[in-house]
Scaffold this motif. Structure first.
Motif, short mmCIF file in Angstrom:
data_model
loop_
_atom_site.label_atom_id
_atom_site.label_comp_id
_atom_site.label_asym_id
_atom_site.label_seq_id
_atom_site.Cartn_x
_atom_site.Cartn_y
_atom_site.Cartn_z
N THR A 290 68.10 82.67 49.86
CA THR A 290 68.22 82.39 48.43
C THR A 290 68.42 83.69 47.65
N PHE A 291 67.65 84.70 47.99
CA PHE A 291 67.78 86.00 47.32
C PHE A 291 69.18 86.59 47.50
N VAL A 292 69.71 86.54 48.72
CA VAL A 292 71.04 87.09 48.99
C VAL A 292 72.11 86.35 48.20
N VAL A 293 72.00 85.04 48.10
CA VAL A 293 72.98 84.25 47.34
C VAL A 293 72.88 84.57 45.85
N PRO B 108 69.40 86.02 29.75
CA PRO B 108 70.09 84.73 29.57
C PRO B 108 71.52 84.68 30.13
N ARG B 109 72.19 85.80 30.22
CA ARG B 109 73.59 85.79 30.65
C ARG B 109 73.82 86.18 32.11
N SER B 110 72.91 86.97 32.68
CA SER B 110 73.15 87.42 34.05
C SER B 110 71.84 87.81 34.74
N VAL B 111 71.99 88.14 35.99
CA VAL B 111 70.87 88.58 36.82
C VAL B 111 71.30 89.90 37.45
N GLU B 112 70.42 90.89 37.38
CA GLU B 112 70.71 92.19 37.97
C GLU B 112 69.62 92.53 38.97
N LEU B 113 69.99 93.25 40.01
CA LEU B 113 69.02 93.70 40.99
C LEU B 113 68.23 94.89 40.44
N THR B 114 66.95 94.90 40.68
CA THR B 114 66.15 96.08 40.39
C THR B 114 66.43 97.09 41.51
N PRO B 115 66.00 98.35 41.36
CA PRO B 115 66.18 99.29 42.47
C PRO B 115 65.52 98.78 43.76
N LEU C 192 67.87 93.96 49.49
CA LEU C 192 69.10 93.21 49.76
C LEU C 192 69.75 93.63 51.08
N ALA C 193 69.86 94.93 51.32
CA ALA C 193 70.49 95.41 52.55
C ALA C 193 69.74 94.91 53.78
N TYR C 194 68.41 94.97 53.72
CA TYR C 194 67.61 94.48 54.85
C TYR C 194 67.68 92.97 54.96
N ALA C 195 67.64 92.28 53.84
CA ALA C 195 67.70 90.82 53.86
C ALA C 195 68.99 90.35 54.54
N GLN C 196 70.11 91.01 54.22
CA GLN C 196 71.38 90.61 54.83
C GLN C 196 71.36 90.84 56.33
N LYS C 197 70.78 91.96 56.77
CA LYS C 197 70.68 92.24 58.21
C LYS C 197 69.81 91.20 58.91
N ILE C 198 68.69 90.86 58.28
CA ILE C 198 67.79 89.85 58.86
C ILE C 198 68.50 88.51 58.98
#
Length: 144
Positions: A15-18, A59-66, A72-78
């Protein structure tokens, strides 16, 4: 005293990756075929499990925190590893022979070491390696 290990839920990571890709909870929910409230709850659970805020929402978008960018990089590998293991055990293994002009030219499961466009296309479509074996016989003069 060591910290307790946390086992991350694959579904929460997916869900986080999407969401990171879509940058929008509504589109992410549609892509995941879930309700937006479910997606929001899943992100909340992931952030709580990690003890970090992963997303900045407005309200308009979602941004990744540091921290979200790092996760994210680890989540994609997992997820990639998870999906690879699942495909090994759930997808049928392909076995067979590739024929060209009626002659045996290779078997599934080998390696590809030729420039054949057909073989490259088969390899990409079937997601397998193709071993192309070219055999020939040499006759001595006068022999039959």
């Amino acid at each position: 005293m060591p910290k307790a290990l946390v086992n991350l839920d694959i579904d929460l990571l997916r869900t986080f990756v999407v969401i990171a890709a879509e940058r929008n909870f509504t589109r992410a929910a549609e892509r995941l075929m879930r309700q937006q409230s479910t997606v929001s709850l899943q992100i909340k659970r992931l952030e709580e499990a990690l003890g970090q805020r992963l997303l900045d929402r407005n309200p308009r978008s979602v941004e990744l925190t540091p921290e979200g960018s790092a996760v994210l990089a680890y989540a994609q590998k997992i997820l990639d590893l998870n999906d690879e293991v699942v495909s090994l055990t759930h997808e049928p293994q392909m076995h067979g022979v590739v024929r060209r002009d009626g002659e045996r030219s290779g078997e599934f499961g080998g390696s590809l070491d030729c420039g054949s466009a057909v073989a490259r296309r088969l390899r990409s479509v079937l997601d397998c390696a193709i071993c192309v074996a070219i055999g020939f016989a040499v006759r001595a003069r006068g022999s039959r």
